[in-house]
Design a protein around this motif. Structure first.
Motif, PDB file in Angstrom:
ATOM      1  N   ALA A  60       0.828  -1.210   0.000  1.00 51.60           N
ATOM      2  CA  ALA A  60       0.000   0.000   0.000  1.00 51.60           C
ATOM      3  C   ALA A  60       0.858   1.254   0.000  1.00 51.60           C
ATOM      4  O   ALA A  60       0.557   2.236  -0.686  1.00 51.60           O
ATOM      5  CB  ALA A  60      -0.938  -0.002   1.213  1.00 51.60           C
ATOM      6  N   ALA A  61       1.967   1.211   0.751  1.00 57.01           N
ATOM      7  CA  ALA A  61       2.863   2.369   0.780  1.00 57.01           C
ATOM      8  C   ALA A  61       3.518   2.583  -0.575  1.00 57.01           C
ATOM      9  O   ALA A  61       3.654   3.729  -1.045  1.00 57.01           O
ATOM     10  CB  ALA A  61       3.923   2.167   1.863  1.00 57.01           C
ATOM     11  N   LYS A  62       3.937   1.487  -1.224  1.00 55.81           N
ATOM     12  CA  LYS A  62       4.531   1.620  -2.558  1.00 55.81           C
ATOM     13  C   LYS A  62       3.519   2.183  -3.552  1.00 55.81           C
ATOM     14  O   LYS A  62       3.866   3.011  -4.400  1.00 55.81           O
ATOM     15  CB  LYS A  62       5.049   0.264  -3.041  1.00 55.81           C
ATOM     16  CG  LYS A  62       6.285  -0.226  -2.315  1.00 55.81           C
ATOM     17  CD  LYS A  62       6.986  -1.331  -3.090  1.00 55.81           C
ATOM     18  CE  LYS A  62       6.119  -2.543  -3.242  1.00 55.81           C
ATOM     19  NZ  LYS A  62       6.818  -3.643  -3.957  1.00 55.81           N
ATOM     20  N   PHE A  63       2.274   1.716  -3.443  1.00 55.30           N
ATOM     21  CA  PHE A  63       1.233   2.218  -4.348  1.00 55.30           C
ATOM     22  C   PHE A  63       1.007   3.707  -4.144  1.00 55.30           C
ATOM     23  O   PHE A  63       0.901   4.476  -5.103  1.00 55.30           O
ATOM     24  CB  PHE A  63      -0.061   1.441  -4.109  1.00 55.30           C
ATOM     25  CG  PHE A  63      -1.236   1.939  -4.903  1.00 55.30           C
ATOM     26  CD1 PHE A  63      -1.346   1.641  -6.258  1.00 55.30           C
ATOM     27  CD2 PHE A  63      -2.215   2.724  -4.310  1.00 55.30           C
ATOM     28  CE1 PHE A  63      -2.423   2.113  -7.002  1.00 55.30           C
ATOM     29  CE2 PHE A  63      -3.294   3.200  -5.036  1.00 55.30           C
ATOM     30  CZ  PHE A  63      -3.385   2.888  -6.385  1.00 55.30           C
ATOM     31  N   THR A  64       0.945   4.127  -2.885  1.00 55.37           N
ATOM     32  CA  THR A  64       0.718   5.540  -2.587  1.00 55.37           C
ATOM     33  C   THR A  64       1.875   6.399  -3.087  1.00 55.37           C
ATOM     34  O   THR A  64       1.664   7.465  -3.682  1.00 55.37           O
ATOM     35  CB  THR A  64       0.532   5.738  -1.072  1.00 55.37           C
ATOM     36  OG1 THR A  64      -0.560   4.937  -0.631  1.00 55.37           O
ATOM     37  CG2 THR A  64       0.255   7.190  -0.735  1.00 55.37           C
ATOM     38  N   CYS A  65       3.102   5.931  -2.860  1.00 57.41           N
ATOM     39  CA  CYS A  65       4.266   6.680  -3.355  1.00 57.41           C
ATOM     40  C   CYS A  65       4.269   6.733  -4.877  1.00 57.41           C
ATOM     41  O   CYS A  65       4.593   7.763  -5.474  1.00 57.41           O
ATOM     42  CB  CYS A  65       5.560   6.034  -2.843  1.00 57.41           C
ATOM     43  SG  CYS A  65       5.841   6.249  -1.072  1.00 57.41           S
ATOM     44  N   GLY A  66       3.903   5.608  -5.498  1.00 61.40           N
ATOM     45  CA  GLY A  66       3.837   5.601  -6.958  1.00 61.40           C
ATOM     46  C   GLY A  66       2.821   6.581  -7.489  1.00 61.40           C
ATOM     47  O   GLY A  66       3.054   7.259  -8.494  1.00 61.40           O
ATOM     48  N   GLN A  67       1.662   6.660  -6.822  1.00 60.95           N
ATOM     49  CA  GLN A  67       0.663   7.639  -7.229  1.00 60.95           C
ATOM     50  C   GLN A  67       1.186   9.060  -7.100  1.00 60.95           C
ATOM     51  O   GLN A  67       0.928   9.917  -7.947  1.00 60.95           O
ATOM     52  CB  GLN A  67      -0.601   7.478  -6.388  1.00 60.95           C
ATOM     53  CG  GLN A  67      -1.537   6.375  -6.853  1.00 60.95           C
ATOM     54  CD  GLN A  67      -2.901   6.508  -6.226  1.00 60.95           C
ATOM     55  OE1 GLN A  67      -3.025   6.770  -5.038  1.00 60.95           O
ATOM     56  NE2 GLN A  67      -3.940   6.325  -7.014  1.00 60.95           N
ATOM     57  N   ALA A  68       1.898   9.320  -5.999  1.00 62.59           N
ATOM     58  CA  ALA A  68       2.450  10.660  -5.798  1.00 62.59           C
ATOM     59  C   ALA A  68       3.428  11.025  -6.912  1.00 62.59           C
ATOM     60  O   ALA A  68       3.414  12.149  -7.432  1.00 62.59           O
ATOM     61  CB  ALA A  68       3.135  10.738  -4.438  1.00 62.59           C
ATOM     62  N   VAL A  69       4.283  10.063  -7.287  1.00 59.15           N
ATOM     63  CA  VAL A  69       5.251  10.328  -8.354  1.00 59.15           C
ATOM     64  C   VAL A  69       4.553  10.549  -9.685  1.00 59.15           C
ATOM     65  O   VAL A  69       4.861  11.487 -10.437  1.00 59.15           O
ATOM     66  CB  VAL A  69       6.256   9.162  -8.453  1.00 59.15           C
ATOM     67  CG1 VAL A  69       7.155   9.336  -9.675  1.00 59.15           C
ATOM     68  CG2 VAL A  69       7.092   9.081  -7.175  1.00 59.15           C
ATOM     69  N   ARG A  70       3.566   9.674 -10.012  1.00 58.16           N
ATOM     70  CA  ARG A  70       2.862   9.825 -11.290  1.00 58.16           C
ATOM     71  C   ARG A  70       2.029  11.098 -11.325  1.00 58.16           C
ATOM     72  O   ARG A  70       1.841  11.699 -12.376  1.00 58.16           O
ATOM     73  CB  ARG A  70       1.973   8.597 -11.528  1.00 58.16           C
ATOM     74  CG  ARG A  70       2.760   7.326 -11.817  1.00 58.16           C
ATOM     75  CD  ARG A  70       1.856   6.217 -12.327  1.00 58.16           C
ATOM     76  NE  ARG A  70       0.904   5.797 -11.327  1.00 58.16           N
ATOM     77  CZ  ARG A  70       1.142   4.877 -10.409  1.00 58.16           C
ATOM     78  NH1 ARG A  70       2.333   4.293 -10.338  1.00 58.16           N
ATOM     79  NH2 ARG A  70       0.204   4.529  -9.538  1.00 58.16           N
ATOM     80  N   SER A  71       1.528  11.504 -10.176  1.00 57.02           N
ATOM     81  CA  SER A  71       0.787  12.761 -10.127  1.00 57.02           C
ATOM     82  C   SER A  71       1.721  13.930 -10.371  1.00 57.02           C
ATOM     83  O   SER A  71       1.360  14.907 -11.044  1.00 57.02           O
ATOM     84  CB  SER A  71       0.084  12.910  -8.775  1.00 57.02           C
ATOM     85  OG  SER A  71      -0.620  14.127  -8.700  1.00 57.02           O
ATOM     86  N   ALA A  72       2.933  13.831  -9.821  1.00 54.46           N
ATOM     87  CA  ALA A  72       3.899  14.928  -9.995  1.00 54.46           C
ATOM     88  C   ALA A  72       4.321  15.074 -11.450  1.00 54.46           C
ATOM     89  O   ALA A  72       4.503  16.201 -11.944  1.00 54.46           O
ATOM     90  CB  ALA A  72       5.116  14.685  -9.112  1.00 54.46           C
ATOM     91  N   ASP A  73       4.484  13.943 -12.166  1.00 54.09           N
ATOM     92  CA  ASP A  73       4.885  14.059 -13.575  1.00 54.09           C
ATOM     93  C   ASP A  73       3.683  14.094 -14.521  1.00 54.09           C
ATOM     94  O   ASP A  73       3.831  13.928 -15.729  1.00 54.09           O
ATOM     95  CB  ASP A  73       5.841  12.930 -13.964  1.00 54.09           C
ATOM     96  CG  ASP A  73       5.197  11.554 -13.872  1.00 54.09           C
ATOM     97  OD1 ASP A  73       3.954  11.474 -13.815  1.00 54.09           O
ATOM     98  OD2 ASP A  73       5.932  10.548 -13.868  1.00 54.09           O
ATOM     99  N   LYS A  74       2.457  14.270 -13.932  1.00 52.52           N
ATOM    100  CA  LYS A  74       1.220  14.494 -14.684  1.00 52.52           C
ATOM    101  C   LYS A  74       0.800  13.288 -15.522  1.00 52.52           C
ATOM    102  O   LYS A  74       0.082  13.429 -16.510  1.00 52.52           O
ATOM    103  CB  LYS A  74       1.337  15.734 -15.580  1.00 52.52           C
ATOM    104  CG  LYS A  74       1.578  17.012 -14.800  1.00 52.52           C
ATOM    105  CD  LYS A  74       1.661  18.226 -15.708  1.00 52.52           C
ATOM    106  CE  LYS A  74       1.885  19.494 -14.895  1.00 52.52           C
ATOM    107  NZ  LYS A  74       1.974  20.694 -15.743  1.00 52.52           N
TER     108      LYS A  74
END
Length: 267
Positions: free
Chosen positions: A57-71
């Motif tokens: 779950a933590a990896k998924f959340t971090c991945g979402q944050a990264v993908r959100s940052a690069d749009k």
């Protein structure tokens, strides 16, 4: 705040520190001395003591944050409501009737929008029910998915075969739909007085213009529908009815079926 992935550390007294991981000395961060310090402190170990599910779950959340940052993630909920409505209209309304028994009748529909969250389900559901649903038969015991359709159905496409049980159950179901406003009545080669399943009908038998339809099984139930806004009479592609005959049926049904429903006064 600096750009990049950060972690937050509580300093106490309502104070927090943001640490940018791109600015951290990775060798010092992963050194043996740091590992020994963490191992010796139960509090530090408890922070890192997560099970596999929590770690994923933590990896998924971090991945979402990264993908959100690069749009690479499109946050539709951030759009104004008017624009979301335009998206729902485009994605949820099909160009042909949806068959209630098939999940592949229109694979281009964006039905996954209604599975995103409860808020989007409530927003998108009215647009989904703008579709015309093709309903040709209904079981005597109404299945669960028909309950939601009954409460929200606005437009229905119905093939009139003239079979007593098949058509009767379907038309009775239409009578129970409180929001039904448009009926697309598809006449078939079976819908004629020459059919073997002839059964006496009682209403409007003296109207010459519709005599080919008025004796067909289901006619009495159809003229009993009320409260519609529009009636269309369509051809299945295999019937022998002429354009003039279909138009005569439409002109006859429209004033009857668009009569307001009788709502009894409260007791």
């Amino acid at each position: 705040l600096p750009d990049g992935l950060c972690i937050v550390r509580a300093l106490g007294g309502g104070r927090y520190e943001f640490v940018n991981l791109t600015e951290v000395n990775q060798e010092q961060f992963s050194s043996e001395d740091t590992g020994a310090a963490i191992k010796a402190d139960e509090g530090r170990r408890s922070i890192l003591a997560v099970d596999d599910k929590e770690w994923e779950a933590a990896k998924f959340t971090c991945g979402q944050a990264v993908r959100s940052a690069d749009k690479s993630i499109f946050r539709i909920r951030k759009l104004p409501l008017e624009l979301r409505y335009l998206i729902y209209e485009f994605a949820m309304v099909a160009y042909k009737p949806l068959h209630h028994t098939s999940g592949t009748s229109s694979p281009t529909l964006g039905l996954a929008l209604m599975q995103t969250c409860k808020e989007m389900l409530e927003e998108a559901k009215p647009f989904f029910y703008k579709n015309s649903f093709r309903i040709d038969s209904v079981d005597r015991v109404i299945p669960d998915h028909f309950v939601a359709i009954r409460e929200n159905l606005r437009e229905v496409t119905f093939q009139w075969h003239g079979f007593s049980r098949r058509d009767g159950n379907a038309i009775k179901f239409f009578h129970s739909c409180p929001n039904l406003k448009i009926l697309n009545l598809v006449v078939t080669q079976w819908g004629s007085t020459d059919a073997n399943h002839y059964r006496r009908q009682r209403h409007h038998q003296d109207v010459v213009a519709i005599k080919k339809f008025s004796r067909c099984v289901g006619f009495d139930e159809i003229v009993g529908l009320k409260g519609l806004d529009k009636v269309r009479v369509l051809d299945s592609g295999h019937s022998t009815f002429t354009v003039a005959e279909r138009k005569a049926l439409r002109d006859f049904l429209t004033p009857i079926l668009t009569t307001p429903k009788y709502i009894p006064p409260p007791v």
